[in-house]
Write a protein that holds these residues in place. Structure first.
Motif, mmCIF file in Angstrom:
data_model
loop_
_atom_site.group_PDB
_atom_site.id
_atom_site.type_symbol
_atom_site.label_atom_id
_atom_site.label_comp_id
_atom_site.label_asym_id
_atom_site.label_seq_id
_atom_site.Cartn_x
_atom_site.Cartn_y
_atom_site.Cartn_z
ATOM 1 N N LYS A 214 3.738 -2.239 -18.678
ATOM 2 C CA LYS A 214 3.440 -1.060 -17.846
ATOM 3 C C LYS A 214 4.607 -0.660 -16.932
ATOM 4 C CE LYS A 214 -1.469 -2.156 -17.952
ATOM 5 N NZ LYS A 214 -2.669 -2.634 -17.202
ATOM 6 N N LEU A 215 5.734 -1.356 -17.038
ATOM 7 C CA LEU A 215 6.885 -1.002 -16.208
ATOM 8 C C LEU A 215 7.451 0.366 -16.568
ATOM 9 C CD1 LEU A 215 8.994 -4.280 -15.851
ATOM 10 C CD2 LEU A 215 7.751 -3.056 -14.049
ATOM 11 N N SER A 216 7.153 0.850 -17.766
ATOM 12 C CA SER A 216 7.652 2.167 -18.184
ATOM 13 C C SER A 216 7.088 3.287 -17.320
ATOM 14 C CB SER A 216 7.308 2.428 -19.647
ATOM 15 O OG SER A 216 5.901 2.374 -19.858
ATOM 16 N N SER A 217 6.024 3.002 -16.563
ATOM 17 C CA SER A 217 5.449 4.005 -15.670
ATOM 18 C C SER A 217 6.223 4.125 -14.365
ATOM 19 C CB SER A 217 3.978 3.664 -15.362
ATOM 20 O OG SER A 217 3.893 2.439 -14.649
ATOM 21 N N CYS A 218 7.235 3.250 -14.168
ATOM 22 C CA CYS A 218 8.020 3.234 -12.932
ATOM 23 C C CYS A 218 9.362 3.937 -13.130
ATOM 24 C CB CYS A 218 8.296 1.792 -12.495
ATOM 25 S SG CYS A 218 6.840 0.791 -12.180
ATOM 26 N N CYS B 13 2.225 1.555 -11.796
ATOM 27 C CA CYS B 13 3.596 1.109 -11.562
ATOM 28 C C CYS B 13 3.631 -0.018 -10.531
ATOM 29 C CB CYS B 13 4.453 2.286 -11.098
ATOM 30 S SG CYS B 13 6.103 1.819 -10.474
ATOM 31 N N SER B 14 2.953 0.169 -9.410
ATOM 32 C CA SER B 14 2.999 -0.819 -8.320
ATOM 33 C C SER B 14 2.448 -2.170 -8.767
ATOM 34 C CB SER B 14 2.224 -0.305 -7.110
ATOM 35 O OG SER B 14 2.779 0.887 -6.631
ATOM 36 N N ASN B 15 1.340 -2.158 -9.495
ATOM 37 C CA ASN B 15 0.756 -3.421 -9.954
ATOM 38 C C ASN B 15 1.642 -4.092 -11.003
ATOM 39 O OD1 ASN B 15 -1.498 -3.257 -8.280
ATOM 40 N ND2 ASN B 15 -2.678 -2.089 -9.777
ATOM 41 N N ALA B 16 2.321 -3.290 -11.826
ATOM 42 C CA ALA B 16 3.250 -3.869 -12.799
ATOM 43 C C ALA B 16 4.403 -4.558 -12.086
ATOM 44 C CB ALA B 16 3.767 -2.781 -13.733
ATOM 45 N N SER C 282 0.837 -1.207 0.000
ATOM 46 C CA SER C 282 0.000 0.000 0.000
ATOM 47 C C SER C 282 0.871 1.257 0.000
ATOM 48 C CB SER C 282 -0.943 0.002 1.202
ATOM 49 O OG SER C 282 -0.214 -0.030 2.421
ATOM 50 N N THR C 283 2.031 1.186 0.661
ATOM 51 C CA THR C 283 2.963 2.317 0.652
ATOM 52 C C THR C 283 3.527 2.542 -0.749
ATOM 53 O OG1 THR C 283 3.574 1.804 2.938
ATOM 54 C CG2 THR C 283 5.060 3.254 1.705
ATOM 55 N N LEU C 284 3.850 1.447 -1.442
ATOM 56 C CA LEU C 284 4.325 1.564 -2.822
ATOM 57 C C LEU C 284 3.259 2.191 -3.714
ATOM 58 C CD1 LEU C 284 6.178 -1.818 -3.542
ATOM 59 C CD2 LEU C 284 7.182 0.422 -3.111
ATOM 60 N N GLN C 285 2.023 1.775 -3.535
ATOM 61 C CA GLN C 285 0.940 2.326 -4.345
ATOM 62 C C GLN C 285 0.791 3.826 -4.120
ATOM 63 O OE1 GLN C 285 -2.127 -0.530 -3.032
ATOM 64 N NE2 GLN C 285 -2.374 -1.095 -5.190
ATOM 65 N N ALA C 286 0.890 4.239 -2.864
ATOM 66 C CA ALA C 286 0.753 5.662 -2.552
ATOM 67 C C ALA C 286 1.906 6.474 -3.130
ATOM 68 C CB ALA C 286 0.675 5.854 -1.037
ATOM 69 N N ARG C 287 3.096 5.890 -3.172
ATOM 70 C CA ARG C 287 4.278 6.623 -3.639
ATOM 71 C C ARG C 287 4.420 6.610 -5.159
ATOM 72 N NH1 ARG C 287 7.550 9.012 -5.737
ATOM 73 N NH2 ARG C 287 9.696 9.530 -5.130
#
Length: 306
Positions: free
Chosen positions: A125-129, A91-94, A81-86
């Motif tokens: 979708k990793l390009s969003s990270c 990105c987090s789901n990828a 959940s912290t990763l999702q917020a940041r």
């Protein structure tokens, strides 16, 4: 060989002779001797219940993968959940998809093969990270994503295509050493992993002797096949792991203990296996230790936030 190495503003004086000497000390593994039994060649295990729930895993994976990734993936699962917020949900789901489907190939019911699920949807979708986050044990997301849908023979061993893990820091591999086929795709990223690790340790204030110790682990931390292709062996022990972590600055020790479980390594008085000359790393190699740096940047971020 460069005489001076700069790492994020910190200048390390490395004269040519000392660098060559360090490389020679790193890979002393050509003599016959013994190594420790890590598992049977086709051993498979289920991850912990928390990882199974996080990833939706129902089948077993190669035992060494399961053991060495456990703490890192559990930390990511707890802090998701912290990763999702940041970093946002895309990105987090990828990252979750690539960690779970790209980190846990499924063993067949007869333990003869390990198959990676197709995780192309996560890869796209990793390009969003941020690039520093989407790094998997020294490999880029694109490199890991090449495993999507691949099948590996759990009973087959093969030689690595290169003669060294890192030409900058490691000696040549023992000539006849072979590795489990499912491990081979990760080896090209190890050289970058060693370089990144040296930079990180220098930035954190680790001593030169500690940096050398962890450089050596990067060269020797790879499980390999026994000469009869029935066992997976290694030269690292629980005691080596503890010694390596204890040489780090206190903050890094705390982080490594969040992501590394030294108990996955055999005890120094554990089961030994004779290794013929040039067929693997042995007790004649300088003893070092291995930590799991899977998604090190993510785990560092989560440790600071949790």
């Amino acid at each position: 060989m460069h005489a001076i190495e700069k790492t994020h503003g910190i200048q390390l004086n490395l004269d040519t002779n000392s660098t060559v000497r360090e490389r020679r000390e790193t890979g002393k593994a050509v003599l016959g001797g013994y190594a420790y039994v890590r598992s049977d060649i086709n051993s498979c295990s289920l991850p912990s219940s928390s990882i199974r729930n996080f990833c939706g895993i129902t089948k077993s994976s190669p035992t060494l993968l399961v053991r060495h990734q456990a703490k890192s993936v559990e930390l990511i699962a707890r802090g998701f959940s912290t990763l999702q917020a940041r970093f946002g949900s895309t990105c987090s789901n990828a990252i979750k998809t690539v960690i779970c489907d790209g980190g846990y190939p499924e063993c067949s019911s007869d333990f003869s093969t390990a198959t990676y699920k197709s995780f192309a949807s996560g890869c796209s979708k990793l390009s969003s990270c941020p690039a520093s986050i989407a790094n998997f044990d020294g490999q880029s997301g694109a490199q890991v994503c090449q495993l999507s849908g691949k099948v590996f023979d759990l009973k087959k061993c093969a030689k690595y295509s290169s003669s060294s893990i890192s030409s900058a820091y490691c000696e040549n591999l023992p000539y006849n050493i072979t590795f489990p086929t499912w491990l081979l795709p990760a080896l090209p990223g190890r050289g970058l992993d060693i370089s990144n690790l040296r930079n990180a340790l220098s930035d954190s204030g680790a001593s030169s002797s500690c940096i050398t110790k962890w450089t050596r682990f990067g060269c020797l931390n790879i499980p390999f096949c026994s000469s009869d292709k029935q066992k997976i062996l290694g030269v690292l022990t629980h005691q080596d792991c503890e010694s390596a972590i204890n040489c780090l600055p206190s903050h890094d020790q705390a982080l490594l203990r969040q992501t590394t479980d030294c108990s996955v390594f055999p005890n120094s008085n554990g089961q030994k296996y004779d290794v013929p000359p040039n067929q693997g790393f042995t007790n004649h190699a300088w003893p070092v230790a291995m930590g799991s740096f899977l998604l090190y940047a993510i785990c560092s971020f989560l440790y600071c936030m949790l």
